[in-house]
Design an enzyme around this catalytic site. Structure first.
Site, PDB file in Angstrom:
ATOM      1  N   ASP A 107      50.667   0.871-100.980  1.00  0.00           N
ATOM      2  CA  ASP A 107      51.325   1.193 -99.714  1.00  0.00           C
ATOM      3  C   ASP A 107      52.264   2.396 -99.899  1.00  0.00           C
ATOM      4  OD1 ASP A 107      50.069  -0.869 -98.418  1.00  0.00           O
ATOM      5  OD2 ASP A 107      51.768  -2.234 -98.501  1.00  0.00           O
ATOM      6  N   MET A 108      52.497   3.111 -98.808  1.00  0.00           N
ATOM      7  CA  MET A 108      53.471   4.203 -98.829  1.00  0.00           C
ATOM      8  C   MET A 108      54.750   3.721 -98.147  1.00  0.00           C
ATOM      9  SD  MET A 108      53.973   7.252 -99.950  1.00  0.00           S
ATOM     10  CE  MET A 108      52.350   7.964-100.251  1.00  0.00           C
ATOM     11  N   ARG A 158      44.161   5.805 -96.893  1.00  0.00           N
ATOM     12  CA  ARG A 158      44.429   5.174 -95.595  1.00  0.00           C
ATOM     13  C   ARG A 158      45.320   6.110 -94.774  1.00  0.00           C
ATOM     14  NH1 ARG A 158      48.086   0.584 -96.655  1.00  0.00           N
ATOM     15  NH2 ARG A 158      46.233  -0.636 -97.162  1.00  0.00           N
ATOM     16  N   VAL A 160      47.743   6.550 -91.569  1.00  0.00           N
ATOM     17  CA  VAL A 160      48.566   5.860 -90.572  1.00  0.00           C
ATOM     18  C   VAL A 160      49.457   6.887 -89.880  1.00  0.00           C
ATOM     19  CG1 VAL A 160      48.559   3.722 -91.909  1.00  0.00           C
ATOM     20  CG2 VAL A 160      50.455   5.330 -92.165  1.00  0.00           C
ATOM     21  N   LYS A 161      50.034   6.502 -88.758  1.00  0.00           N
ATOM     22  CA  LYS A 161      50.928   7.426 -88.048  1.00  0.00           C
ATOM     23  C   LYS A 161      52.270   7.552 -88.763  1.00  0.00           C
ATOM     24  CE  LYS A 161      48.888   6.917 -83.455  1.00  0.00           C
ATOM     25  NZ  LYS A 161      49.130   6.665 -82.020  1.00  0.00           N
ATOM     26  N   GLY A 162      52.756   6.471 -89.366  1.00  0.00           N
ATOM     27  CA  GLY A 162      53.991   6.536 -90.125  1.00  0.00           C
ATOM     28  C   GLY A 162      55.134   5.810 -89.466  1.00  0.00           C
ATOM     29  N   ALA A 163      56.092   5.422 -90.303  1.00  0.00           N
ATOM     30  CA  ALA A 163      57.261   4.677 -89.825  1.00  0.00           C
ATOM     31  C   ALA A 163      58.472   5.134 -90.636  1.00  0.00           C
ATOM     32  CB  ALA A 163      57.016   3.176 -89.990  1.00  0.00           C
ATOM     33  N   HIS A 202      46.151   0.737 -84.568  1.00  0.00           N
ATOM     34  CA  HIS A 202      45.799  -0.178 -83.481  1.00  0.00           C
ATOM     35  C   HIS A 202      45.609   0.576 -82.174  1.00  0.00           C
ATOM     36  CE1 HIS A 202      48.117  -2.649 -86.396  1.00  0.00           C
ATOM     37  NE2 HIS A 202      47.109  -3.475 -86.189  1.00  0.00           N
ATOM     38  N   ARG A 260      57.540  -6.864 -87.219  1.00  0.00           N
ATOM     39  CA  ARG A 260      56.365  -6.975 -86.353  1.00  0.00           C
ATOM     40  C   ARG A 260      56.777  -7.328 -84.923  1.00  0.00           C
ATOM     41  NH1 ARG A 260      54.614  -5.261 -90.423  1.00  0.00           N
ATOM     42  NH2 ARG A 260      55.170  -3.466 -89.158  1.00  0.00           N
ATOM     43  N   GLU A 263      58.429  -4.192 -83.062  1.00  0.00           N
ATOM     44  CA  GLU A 263      57.761  -2.905 -82.926  1.00  0.00           C
ATOM     45  C   GLU A 263      56.876  -2.807 -81.683  1.00  0.00           C
ATOM     46  OE1 GLU A 263      55.568  -2.476 -86.500  1.00  0.00           O
ATOM     47  OE2 GLU A 263      54.029  -3.919 -85.967  1.00  0.00           O
TER      48      GLU A 263
END
Length: 278
Positions: A107-108, A158, A160-163, A202, A260, A263
């Site tokens: 994971d990042m 992978r 992802v948009k990022g957080a 998603h 979760r 968000e």
């Protein structure tokens, strides 16, 4: 024991409960990315304990013949203590997983760990000739260059948009700009990668964009989504595409569950209903 309000998003306390959830997913043609919850350790004991559990977990996955892999967090494996600790624990897990034929995702986390995480990924990926994957975040301004560099590294990526709400000097904050970057990154990957693409989203628009790129280029990819989020869509997509669900478990479930819930409005409504009707 995971309370009912949280078990939509967390598979249970134990590896056995997580693998039972995986078994039910596999029956619906969805595969699983299993994650033992834990992060930002500043002492060696929890690092060693989680690393040992991951090594046992890959053996359990292989022995059960389930369609599953694992995902680890750098700060869970000691990056906050030292990069040498992280690399040592990661290498031991990847080696154990390779012996059992189980894939490992890394994971990042926040932007301050990106260099250490990418460097460790590249090292173990080249040593193993694959069998490991990394996550990249579209909101970081550096990611286009990272994705170009990763094109010849064996393994998977992978997207992802990022957080993590990084500062403006290293990241885009505007949602439309992040969507644009995400599409640009996918375009490059589908044109230049030999498969190994994980679309972690998603967002129906991004999933539609990825499937269109797949149809145009023929490049293999997989869809990755979270446990408890748009699960009906996961099952529908699995009729046509390779779908993986991110399956967290473990005693440290509270902070993950609250992230979760907060968000997405739909998740918050679910939690409120559970409280009011429980």
């Amino acid at each position: 024991m995971i309370p009912p309000i949280a078990n939509r998003f967390v598979a249970g306390d134990s590896p056995a409960e997580a693998l039972e959830h995986v078994r039910r997913l596999n029956e619906r043609d969805v595969k699983a990315i299993v994650n033992l919850l834990g992060e930002h350790y500043d002492e060696r004991d929890p690092v060693a304990a989680d690393a040992a559990e991951y090594r046992r977990l890959v053996a359990d996955i292989a022995g059960s013949r389930l369609e599953a892999c694992i995902s680890v967090k750098p700060s869970q494996l000691g990056l906050d203590i030292g990069e040498d600790v992280f690399r040592s624990e990661l290498t031991a897990i990847v080696n154990a997983a390779a012996e059992h034929g189980v894939f490992v995702w890394i994971d990042m986390e926040d932007h301050t760990t990106t260099d250490a995480t990418l460097d460790a990924f590249e090292t173990v990926a080249r040593e193993q000739g694959g069998g490991v994957g990394i996550c990249v975040q579209a909101n970081l301004k550096r990611t286009r260059a990272d994705v170009r560099h990763l094109a010849d590294v064996p393994g998977k990526v992978r997207f992802v948009k990022g957080a993590y709400d990084p500062p403006a000097d290293v990241a885009y904050a505007d949602g439309a700009r992040i969507d644009q970057e995400y599409r640009t990154l996918l375009e490059y990957a589908f044109e230049h990668y030999d498969g190994g693409i994980g679309v972690g989203s998603h967002d129906p628009a991004m999933l539609e964009y990825a499937t269109a790129l797949h149809e145009r280029t023929g490049t293999a990819f997989e869809i990755q989504m979270l446990m408890g989020v748009r699960e009906d869509a996961q099952y529908e997509l699995a009729d046509e595409y390779e779908v993986w669900q991110y399956v967290p478990y473990g005693e440290r479930w509270k902070s993950y569950f609250y992230r979760r819930v907060m968000e997405r409005r739909e998740n918050l409504r679910f939690a409120l209903r559970a409280v009011l009707t429980g």
